[in-house]
Every structure is written in C-alpha cells, then in structure tokens.
Write an enzyme that holds these catalytic residues in place. Sequence first.
Site, PDB file in Angstrom:
ATOM      1  N   CYS A 128      -7.965   1.703  -9.796  1.00 59.10           N
ATOM      2  CA  CYS A 128      -7.778   1.752  -8.335  1.00 59.10           C
ATOM      3  C   CYS A 128      -7.783   3.180  -7.798  1.00 59.10           C
ATOM      4  CB  CYS A 128      -6.476   1.055  -7.948  1.00 59.10           C
ATOM      5  SG  CYS A 128      -6.392  -0.630  -8.544  1.00 59.10           S
ATOM      6  N   HIS A 268      -4.371   3.042  -0.909  1.00 57.79           N
ATOM      7  CA  HIS A 268      -4.962   1.944  -1.673  1.00 57.79           C
ATOM      8  C   HIS A 268      -4.278   0.665  -1.198  1.00 57.79           C
ATOM      9  CE1 HIS A 268      -6.042  -0.780  -4.730  1.00 57.79           C
ATOM     10  NE2 HIS A 268      -4.986  -0.611  -5.506  1.00 57.79           N
ATOM     11  N   ASN A 298      -6.615  -6.913  -2.712  1.00 58.20           N
ATOM     12  CA  ASN A 298      -6.699  -5.643  -3.435  1.00 58.20           C
ATOM     13  C   ASN A 298      -8.096  -5.543  -4.050  1.00 58.20           C
ATOM     14  OD1 ASN A 298      -6.606  -3.722  -5.524  1.00 58.20           O
ATOM     15  ND2 ASN A 298      -4.425  -4.046  -5.883  1.00 58.20           N
TER      16      ASN A 298
HETATM   17  N1  COA Z   1       2.784 -18.293  -6.073  1.00 65.18           N
HETATM   18  C1  COA Z   1       4.027 -18.758  -6.246  1.00 65.18           C
HETATM   19  N2  COA Z   1       4.879 -18.267  -7.162  1.00 65.18           N
HETATM   20  C2  COA Z   1       4.453 -17.226  -7.909  1.00 65.18           C
HETATM   21  C3  COA Z   1       3.165 -16.688  -7.782  1.00 65.18           C
HETATM   22  C4  COA Z   1       2.324 -17.260  -6.815  1.00 65.18           C
HETATM   23  N3  COA Z   1       1.079 -16.812  -6.588  1.00 65.18           N
HETATM   24  N4  COA Z   1       3.036 -15.675  -8.653  1.00 65.18           N
HETATM   25  C5  COA Z   1       4.186 -15.573  -9.327  1.00 65.18           C
HETATM   26  N5  COA Z   1       5.032 -16.541  -8.883  1.00 65.18           N
HETATM   27  C6  COA Z   1       6.389 -16.807  -9.323  1.00 65.18           C
HETATM   28  C7  COA Z   1       6.668 -16.318 -10.712  1.00 65.18           C
HETATM   29  O1  COA Z   1       6.181 -17.239 -11.668  1.00 65.18           O
HETATM   30  C8  COA Z   1       8.172 -16.222 -10.698  1.00 65.18           C
HETATM   31  O2  COA Z   1       8.697 -17.495 -10.894  1.00 65.18           O
HETATM   32  P1  COA Z   1      10.018 -17.693 -11.784  1.00 65.18           P
HETATM   33  O3  COA Z   1      11.079 -16.895 -11.080  1.00 65.18           O
HETATM   34  O4  COA Z   1      10.193 -19.140 -11.745  1.00 65.18           O
HETATM   35  O5  COA Z   1       9.657 -17.149 -13.125  1.00 65.18           O
HETATM   36  C9  COA Z   1       8.470 -15.787  -9.274  1.00 65.18           C
HETATM   37  O6  COA Z   1       7.313 -16.129  -8.501  1.00 65.18           O
HETATM   38  C10 COA Z   1       8.761 -14.334  -9.139  1.00 65.18           C
HETATM   39  O7  COA Z   1       7.768 -13.644  -9.879  1.00 65.18           O
HETATM   40  P2  COA Z   1       7.628 -12.091  -9.860  1.00 65.18           P
HETATM   41  O8  COA Z   1       6.406 -11.702 -10.636  1.00 65.18           O
HETATM   42  O9  COA Z   1       8.924 -11.506 -10.242  1.00 65.18           O
HETATM   43  O10 COA Z   1       7.396 -11.904  -8.289  1.00 65.18           O
HETATM   44  P3  COA Z   1       7.330 -10.596  -7.456  1.00 65.18           P
HETATM   45  O11 COA Z   1       8.255 -10.693  -6.330  1.00 65.18           O
HETATM   46  O12 COA Z   1       7.382  -9.385  -8.314  1.00 65.18           O
HETATM   47  O13 COA Z   1       5.866 -10.682  -6.837  1.00 65.18           O
HETATM   48  C11 COA Z   1       3.695  -9.791  -7.225  1.00 65.18           C
HETATM   49  C12 COA Z   1       4.740 -10.762  -7.683  1.00 65.18           C
HETATM   50  C13 COA Z   1       2.502  -9.869  -8.171  1.00 65.18           C
HETATM   51  C14 COA Z   1       3.245 -10.191  -5.827  1.00 65.18           C
HETATM   52  C15 COA Z   1       4.314  -8.378  -7.192  1.00 65.18           C
HETATM   53  O14 COA Z   1       4.965  -8.116  -8.402  1.00 65.18           O
HETATM   54  C16 COA Z   1       3.310  -7.331  -6.944  1.00 65.18           C
HETATM   55  O15 COA Z   1       2.715  -7.288  -5.886  1.00 65.18           O
HETATM   56  N6  COA Z   1       3.110  -6.420  -7.898  1.00 65.18           N
HETATM   57  C17 COA Z   1       2.092  -5.402  -7.781  1.00 65.18           C
HETATM   58  C18 COA Z   1       0.791  -6.021  -8.108  1.00 65.18           C
HETATM   59  C19 COA Z   1      -0.365  -5.166  -7.766  1.00 65.18           C
HETATM   60  O16 COA Z   1      -0.435  -4.688  -6.673  1.00 65.18           O
HETATM   61  N7  COA Z   1      -1.295  -4.975  -8.697  1.00 65.18           N
HETATM   62  C20 COA Z   1      -2.426  -4.193  -8.525  1.00 65.18           C
HETATM   63  C21 COA Z   1      -2.115  -2.776  -8.817  1.00 65.18           C
HETATM   64  S1  COA Z   1      -3.467  -1.760  -8.494  1.00 65.18           S
END
Ligand code: COA
Length: 341
Positions: A128, A268, A298
Amino acid sequence: MTDPSITPRPRPAGALRRVGIAGLGHYVPERRLTNAELERAVDTSDEWIVQRTGIRERRIAAPGELASEMGARAALEALADAGIGAGAVDLLLCATVTGDYIFPATACEIAHRIGAPQAGGFDIGAACSGFVVGAQTAAQFIATGAYETVLVVGVEKLSAIVDYMDRGTCVIFGDGAGAAVFTTLERAGRGEYLGGSSGMRGGEADALSLPAGGTKSPATFDTVERREHFVRMQGRQIYRFAVTTFVDLVEKALAPYGDDELGLVVPHQVNLRIIESAAEQCGLPMDRVFVNIDRYGNTSAASVPLALYEARAAGRLVPGKLVCCVAFGAGLTWGHVLLRW
Ligand code: COA
C-alpha cells in the site's frame, strides 16, 4: 541505433532541480460490488461493514481485465492531463502487489500498452506504500537531471487474490488505478515535491500477506486446497500499526510548517475508522482529510493516486497549500510525500 533508455545521462554539475507533478490520471472498473451483495456471500451485514470500515462499495475488474490494462488507462489520462505523449516518458514505475505476472514487471506491460518503448522502468513492491515510494523515486531521478519525465502508476486487481469466502478480508479490498506524471517544476508548473520518507520493518508477513505462490511456498495442490493463494490479514494488528504510523508521519511531515499552510492530507484509504482515529490524534479536522474509501474500499497501491486525482477533481487541492500523502501497509512498509500544490 541508440536505445534512449540506456543513453547515459550525466548528472548536471549544478544544484538539484525542483520537481513537480504535471498530470494526474485514474481508472476504476465499472462493476460495483456492494455490501448488500457481500451479505449474500458471507456472514456479514451492511451495518457491520459501514461501521467498522466506512466502505459501501468497491470496484471489481471485469473478467479478463488485467492490472496492466487498468494501469495503462490511468497512465494515458495522466499523460493527457500533462499535455505530453507517451514518447516523452523516460521512466515508468508501477506500484502493485497484483501485477499481471510475478515476472515480467507490470511496468513493461503498461509501457507496451501506452506506446512507450523508449522508457525504462520497474515495479515497486511496497504494497500500500508503493505509490509514495514510487513518487519519491521519480523525484530523485528528476532532481538529479537523470530523467525529464517519470510516470508513476499505482494499480491493483485485488479481486484476483481476495477470498470471497473470508468475511474478514473480502469486505475491505477493491480494484482500481491512479497515475501521476513527474517532471521538473519549471515544466509542470504545479504540485511541487517538497520531500518524503519511507520506512519498513520485516519479519511481519503474518500480519498481511499472500502466503503461497512465492518461492517460500510455491503453488501445489495443497496450497490451493488450504486457500493460501488468497490474502491473509490480522486485522487488529494492522489497525494499530496504521493508526500509529499515520499520526507519526503527518506530525513529522508537517512539523516545519504553520497550521495555515496545510491544504489537505491525502491518506492511503485503509479504513475510515483508522483515518478518523488518526486524524483526531493529530488534531486534524476531517475537512482537511480526503476520504473516498466509501466508494472504492482499500485499493492498496492505487489508493493514494486515486484519492489525489479525486481530491483535485473536487477542487480540494488548493494552489500554494501543502498536500501531505501518507501510506502504510504490508511489509510492514510506510511512507509519505509532501507536495505544495
Ligand atoms: N462481518 C461481520 N463480522 C465480522 C466481519 C465481517 N465482515 N469480519 C470479522 N467479523 C467478526 C470477527 O469474526 C469477530 O467475531 P468474534 O468476536 O465472534 O470472533 C468480530 O467481528 C470482531 O473481529 P475483529 O477482527 O476483532 O474486528 P475489528 O473491529 O478489528 O474489525 C477490521 C476488523 C478488519 C475491519 C479491522 O481490524 C481493520 O480494519 N483492520 C485494518 C485492516 C486493513 O485496513 N488492512 C489493510 C491494510 S493496508
């Protein structure tokens, strides 16, 4: 016959030259993948996706539509915007993690498509952060007098490596391309490059990677069965890294300047929550931060040039004001570019 791409270009004896951006371009595929469609594919909801990421839809390349085609479209628009032909490109840099092939470089394919056989070039593998690293590379070549015109393309076809059975990643990523033409400030007349930074930290491939298909784990029936040719991400780990890095880059980049000099931060488009949380920690009001993640998700290396293009189209790049682009991603990598528009 002399090949212009291998003609030695002596460094001028004088001072370094000032660099600017002469043109911007973009391309996004027509197909929109909405949250409602993802609700039907995996156990998720529009509400969850919007709340956690700010994404409402993303663009998906048509079947058979290549990264090099998308990159070439953005490149041609940027060249037209700069008012120059492809024959003037000395160097073409392509930032991508989803090139047409592992090799040859997608830069070669784009140069072929746009008709720039004279150009040198290579791909930039900084995920990225690829476009900002490419912009810095372009600026060095122009500042030293090695080249007059460097075309930097950021393009991704992430839909090819996203697992649409994994709700943790499939909601985040989309396809698209952006491009910028760098040349001397004298010729560009705008978008002065004031500087940049880049950093990386290895040993963190587990945080975000494509586990198989490289030489560590070449493709086998087992890797396919284990779905290792799709993006794997530790969302929380990336989230924390992105917020901290965003804040650090913006604070350091803008420290020498007065508050009233900042026009816009173009980050980004990683995740709206990350952007909002980092902006709050830097004391940046959101009207100084450009966001288009709601429409594209993204798009990794394409995200900054696509955002820069749209920010200018929306009249948000104010002449004379600073534009600070920050990026961070797999590697881990990060970087920024500071411009005066
Ligand atoms: N829909 C519904 N539930 C979802 C889900 C979705 N699309 N994706 C994950 N979950 C669930 C998980 O399974 C978890 O469930 P559990 O508590 O029963 O285990 C719960 O939601 C929380 O998961 P978690 O991964 O802790 O959520 P979060 O608040 O961290 O949000 C992201 C997840 C991916 C949105 C967040 O971590 C994020 O944006 N991270 C950065 C990702 C990114 O930008 N990547 C590119 C970098 S260049």
